[in-house]
Motif scaffolding. Structure first.
Motif, mmCIF file in Angstrom:
data_model
loop_
_atom_site.group_PDB
_atom_site.id
_atom_site.type_symbol
_atom_site.label_atom_id
_atom_site.label_comp_id
_atom_site.label_asym_id
_atom_site.label_seq_id
_atom_site.Cartn_x
_atom_site.Cartn_y
_atom_site.Cartn_z
ATOM 1 N N MET A 1 0.610 -1.145 -0.146
ATOM 2 C CA MET A 1 -0.130 0.351 -0.070
ATOM 3 C C MET A 1 0.742 1.402 0.148
ATOM 4 S SD MET A 1 -2.885 1.131 2.569
ATOM 5 C CE MET A 1 -3.761 -0.841 2.405
ATOM 6 N N THR A 2 0.599 2.548 -1.071
ATOM 7 C CA THR A 2 1.627 2.957 -1.137
ATOM 8 C C THR A 2 0.994 4.487 -0.033
ATOM 9 O OG1 THR A 2 -0.231 4.526 -2.313
ATOM 10 C CG2 THR A 2 1.314 3.355 -3.702
ATOM 11 N N PHE A 3 1.947 5.493 0.273
ATOM 12 C CA PHE A 3 1.639 6.297 1.132
ATOM 13 C C PHE A 3 0.306 6.741 1.327
ATOM 14 C CE2 PHE A 3 1.741 10.636 2.295
ATOM 15 C CZ PHE A 3 2.446 11.005 3.423
ATOM 16 N N GLY A 4 0.069 7.302 -0.195
ATOM 17 C CA GLY A 4 -0.730 8.150 -0.288
ATOM 18 C C GLY A 4 -2.551 7.649 -0.371
ATOM 19 N N GLU A 5 -2.350 6.183 -0.240
ATOM 20 C CA GLU A 5 -3.811 5.061 -0.164
ATOM 21 C C GLU A 5 -3.617 5.005 1.126
ATOM 22 O OE1 GLU A 5 -3.119 1.839 -4.290
ATOM 23 O OE2 GLU A 5 -1.915 1.938 -2.425
ATOM 24 N N LYS A 6 -2.213 4.795 2.306
ATOM 25 C CA LYS A 6 -2.492 4.831 3.909
ATOM 26 C C LYS A 6 -3.333 6.198 3.950
ATOM 27 C CE LYS A 6 1.161 1.620 4.204
ATOM 28 N NZ LYS A 6 2.648 1.542 4.845
ATOM 29 N N ILE A 7 -3.235 7.120 3.633
ATOM 30 C CA ILE A 7 -3.706 8.580 3.749
ATOM 31 C C ILE A 7 -5.180 8.562 3.753
ATOM 32 C CG2 ILE A 7 -3.418 11.091 3.566
ATOM 33 C CD1 ILE A 7 -0.937 9.785 4.968
ATOM 34 N N GLY A 39 0.653 10.460 -5.499
ATOM 35 C CA GLY A 39 1.292 9.939 -4.603
ATOM 36 C C GLY A 39 2.810 10.136 -3.676
ATOM 37 N N THR A 40 3.121 12.134 -3.637
ATOM 38 C CA THR A 40 4.047 12.806 -3.363
ATOM 39 C C THR A 40 4.208 12.739 -2.162
ATOM 40 O OG1 THR A 40 3.353 14.786 -5.372
ATOM 41 C CG2 THR A 40 4.672 15.731 -3.485
ATOM 42 N N ILE A 41 5.116 12.523 -1.484
ATOM 43 C CA ILE A 41 5.577 12.727 -0.299
ATOM 44 C C ILE A 41 5.809 13.489 0.193
ATOM 45 C CG2 ILE A 41 7.174 11.707 1.215
ATOM 46 C CD1 ILE A 41 5.469 9.105 -0.095
ATOM 47 N N PRO A 42 5.156 14.119 1.163
ATOM 48 C CA PRO A 42 5.156 15.695 2.043
ATOM 49 C C PRO A 42 6.434 15.786 2.357
ATOM 50 C CG PRO A 42 3.646 14.212 3.073
ATOM 51 C CD PRO A 42 4.092 13.737 1.856
ATOM 52 N N ARG A 43 6.729 16.975 2.803
ATOM 53 C CA ARG A 43 7.655 17.179 3.942
ATOM 54 C C ARG A 43 7.597 16.658 4.971
ATOM 55 N NH1 ARG A 43 7.590 23.350 3.636
ATOM 56 N NH2 ARG A 43 5.744 23.062 2.521
ATOM 57 N N LYS A 44 8.424 16.563 5.845
ATOM 58 C CA LYS A 44 8.318 15.502 7.500
ATOM 59 C C LYS A 44 7.744 16.092 8.128
ATOM 60 C CE LYS A 44 13.234 13.727 7.109
ATOM 61 N NZ LYS A 44 14.724 14.055 7.543
ATOM 62 N N ASN A 46 4.645 17.451 7.658
ATOM 63 C CA ASN A 46 3.317 17.474 7.016
ATOM 64 C C ASN A 46 3.453 15.974 7.599
ATOM 65 O OD1 ASN A 46 3.006 20.518 6.611
ATOM 66 N ND2 ASN A 46 2.985 19.789 3.776
ATOM 67 N N ILE A 47 4.093 16.002 7.312
ATOM 68 C CA ILE A 47 4.237 13.798 7.605
ATOM 69 C C ILE A 47 3.646 13.701 8.855
ATOM 70 C CG2 ILE A 47 5.387 11.395 7.704
ATOM 71 C CD1 ILE A 47 6.773 12.220 5.493
ATOM 72 N N ARG A 48 4.841 14.119 10.066
ATOM 73 C CA ARG A 48 4.259 14.114 11.276
ATOM 74 C C ARG A 48 2.305 14.508 11.442
ATOM 75 N NH1 ARG A 48 7.807 17.619 12.746
ATOM 76 N NH2 ARG A 48 9.777 15.785 12.283
ATOM 77 N N LYS A 49 2.377 16.058 11.250
ATOM 78 C CA LYS A 49 1.189 16.475 10.951
ATOM 79 C C LYS A 49 -0.287 15.677 10.081
ATOM 80 C CE LYS A 49 1.928 21.097 10.587
ATOM 81 N NZ LYS A 49 1.926 22.876 9.685
ATOM 82 N N LEU A 50 0.116 15.084 9.547
ATOM 83 C CA LEU A 50 -0.618 14.134 8.674
ATOM 84 C C LEU A 50 -0.805 12.673 10.008
ATOM 85 C CD1 LEU A 50 -0.449 13.963 5.506
ATOM 86 C CD2 LEU A 50 -1.960 14.491 6.433
ATOM 87 N N ALA A 51 0.119 12.043 10.291
ATOM 88 C CA ALA A 51 0.276 11.059 11.620
ATOM 89 C C ALA A 51 -0.572 11.015 12.531
ATOM 90 C CB ALA A 51 1.366 10.777 11.527
ATOM 91 N N ASP A 64 6.013 0.606 3.369
ATOM 92 C CA ASP A 64 5.606 0.116 1.882
ATOM 93 C C ASP A 64 5.024 -1.057 2.561
ATOM 94 O OD1 ASP A 64 6.009 2.512 0.452
ATOM 95 O OD2 ASP A 64 7.675 1.611 -0.183
ATOM 96 N N GLN A 65 5.212 -1.729 3.603
ATOM 97 C CA GLN A 65 5.045 -3.514 4.237
ATOM 98 C C GLN A 65 3.644 -2.888 4.381
ATOM 99 O OE1 GLN A 65 6.606 -5.935 2.329
ATOM 100 N NE2 GLN A 65 7.697 -3.564 1.420
ATOM 101 N N GLU A 66 3.492 -2.191 5.232
ATOM 102 C CA GLU A 66 2.666 -2.086 6.248
ATOM 103 C C GLU A 66 0.897 -2.343 5.552
ATOM 104 O OE1 GLU A 66 1.741 -2.580 9.631
ATOM 105 O OE2 GLU A 66 3.259 -2.994 10.501
ATOM 106 N N THR A 67 0.034 -2.755 5.911
ATOM 107 C CA THR A 67 -1.363 -2.854 4.789
ATOM 108 C C THR A 67 -2.751 -2.891 5.785
ATOM 109 O OG1 THR A 67 -1.457 -4.801 5.045
ATOM 110 C CG2 THR A 67 -0.074 -4.216 3.026
#
Length: 153
Positions: A1-7, A39-44, A46-51, A64-67
């Motif tokens: 699963m991609t970063f975008g799909e997980k979001i 599938g754009t990966i954001p800056r660190k 923004n990743i933290r804010k999303l998480a 990428d392994q987590e599904t």
């Protein structure tokens, strides 16, 4: 699963629109769209804010392994609550328990009946602990008030 799909999956699991997630995180809707769809990966930052907003770990989003999103969301929320109530040590102990239980179910030879018995026992321990904590930590003045209110009913 991609970063975008997980979001996207985590956002939908929380019943959030892109607009609502944008408001929670301070990230523009356009950026969220590019993360999810392109599938754009954001800056660190923004990743933290999303998480944080989606109640998942940064490691989960980037791995990428987590599904299994829902179980990861539940686990992260559980650990966050344990940290809030019992501090870092309590969160660490909770994580260890989750690891042991996960190992038990992943590699163990438990059939469905044994799993049901395990969960019933776990629920009984939880309910008993909750009752004991209420009796131990509720100030006496509130316990008496509650008893009086119940006797009036």
């Amino acid at each position: 699963m991609t970063f975008g799909e997980k979001i996207k999956e985590a956002r939908l699991a929380m019943n959030l629109s892109q607009t609502e997630l944008a408001q929670l995180t301070g990230i523009s809707e356009r950026s969220l769209y590019t993360y999810e769809q392109l599938g754009t990966i954001p800056r660190k930052g923004n990743i933290r804010k999303l998480a944080e907003a989606l109640h998942v770990s940064v490691a989960y989003l980037l791995d990428d392994q987590e599904t299994n999103t829902q179980s990861h969301i539940d686990e992260d929320m559980f650990l966050a609550e344990a940290r809030e109530q019992f501090g870092a040590k309590g969160a660490k102990e909770a994580q260890e328990v989750l690891g042991r239980v996960s190992s038990l179910f992943a590699g163990g030879d438990l059939d469905e009946d044994a799993k049901d018995v395990f969960f019933q026992a776990l629920m009984a321990v939880y309910m008993d602990s909750k009752k004991n904590a209420k009796e131990k930590f509720t100030p006496k003045k509130y316990r008496k008030h509650k008893k009086l209110a119940q006797s009036e009913i």
